[in-house]
Enzyme design. Structure first.
Site, PDB file in Angstrom:
ATOM      1  N   LYS A  83     -75.465  49.806  16.350  1.00  0.00           N
ATOM      2  CA  LYS A  83     -76.045  50.179  17.642  1.00  0.00           C
ATOM      3  C   LYS A  83     -75.343  49.395  18.747  1.00  0.00           C
ATOM      4  O   LYS A  83     -75.259  48.161  18.680  1.00  0.00           O
ATOM      5  CB  LYS A  83     -77.532  49.823  17.614  1.00  0.00           C
ATOM      6  CG  LYS A  83     -78.435  50.788  18.329  1.00  0.00           C
ATOM      7  CD  LYS A  83     -79.886  50.430  17.976  1.00  0.00           C
ATOM      8  CE  LYS A  83     -80.863  51.202  18.812  1.00  0.00           C
ATOM      9  NZ  LYS A  83     -82.236  50.721  18.601  1.00  0.00           N
TER      10      LYS A  83
HETATM   11  O1  G3P Z   1     -86.001  52.635  20.117  1.00  0.00           O
HETATM   12  C1  G3P Z   1     -86.100  51.933  21.312  1.00  0.00           C
HETATM   13  C2  G3P Z   1     -87.436  51.331  21.428  1.00  0.00           C
HETATM   14  O2  G3P Z   1     -87.565  50.250  20.545  1.00  0.00           O
HETATM   15  C3  G3P Z   1     -87.815  50.933  22.790  1.00  0.00           C
HETATM   16  O3  G3P Z   1     -89.154  51.201  22.884  1.00  0.00           O
HETATM   17  O4  G3P Z   1     -91.415  50.998  23.753  1.00  0.00           O
HETATM   18  O5  G3P Z   1     -89.795  49.101  23.993  1.00  0.00           O
HETATM   19  O6  G3P Z   1     -89.514  51.154  25.336  1.00  0.00           O
HETATM   20  P1  G3P Z   1     -90.010  50.569  24.063  1.00  0.00           P
END
Ligand code: G3P
Length: 217
Positions: A83
């Site tokens: 990634k």
């Molecule tokens: O896959 C990306 C994710 O981990 C981010 O999620 O909820 O932190 O925006 P969030």
């Protein structure tokens, strides 16, 4: 639509994996921090558990550093997807690592233009973040639809991996739009089974059944 689990919690992945719900896993530096585990150790455990791609994120900010870290992470297992962030350096690293035959997930995508660049750089996955756009009162799902349209217009093979998913509703909306993959925390995937009418209906069936006095076994 494939389901990836967005976590570095091995027990939670294992529980969903037993039900055949896990097509892959995504992690990031914040999720590794939350797990309290060593990145290589926990990623190896996840790779041994799951057949599909397991995203492990680089942390260097320059292309050379990302490439070196990506190669190191790829040694963990065959199913590692490296990634990298959607920066110019990340696109360079994506191109080099893709040309070496590795899976690359380009993350932190917030615009259709960024997604177009990732596809040109040969990304295996593009990760548009829905929830973080919604947080700014923008329509995260519109971005998924725009990328779908653009990729389909030109036959780009990069998989749309909808990320930053915060609700069960996001999952079905992504499936309607045609996202190739959605990655969600285990709690969101489990919430997809919930419906108030299911609970109410089951309650009524149980009451009626009890009144018959019958048993099945
Ligand atoms: O896959 C990306 C994710 O981990 C981010 O999620 O909820 O932190 O925006 P969030």
């Amino acid at each position: 639509m494939k389901f990836f689990v967005d976590t570095a919690e091995v027990d939670a992945i294992a529980e969903l994996n037993e039900l055949g719900m896990v097509d892959g896993v995504t992690t990031n530096p914040s999720l590794i921090m939350k797990s309290g585990r060593d990145i290589k150790e926990v990623t190896k455990e996840i790779c041994d558990l799951v057949d599909g791609p397991v995203s492990a994120e680089t942390v260097a900010l320059d292309a050379e550093g990302m490439i070196a870290e990506g190669r190191e992470l790829a040694k963990i297992a065959e199913n590692i997807a490296i990634k990298v962030p959607l920066t110019w350096a990340g696109l360079k690293a994506c191109n080099v690592l893709t040309n070496e035959g590795r899976m690359v997930n380009v993350t932190l995508c917030f615009s259709a233009n960024q997604a177009l660049l990732a596809a040109k750089a040969g990304a295996t996955f593009i990760s548009p973040f829905i929830g973080r756009l919604d947080d700014l009162n923008l329509e995260g799902l519109d971005l998924i639809a725009d990328i779908r349209e653009i990729y389909d217009n030109y036959g780009f093979e990069t998989n749309i991996l909808a990320a930053s998913i915060r609700s069960a509703n996001h999952m079905s909306e992504c499936a309607k739009i045609g996202a190739d993959v959605a990655t969600a925390p285990p709690g969101v995937i489990k919430k997809m089974a919930d419906h108030v009418l299911t609970d109410k209906g089951l309650d009524a069936f149980m009451k009626d059944w009890a009144s018959t006095g019958q048993t099945i076994l």
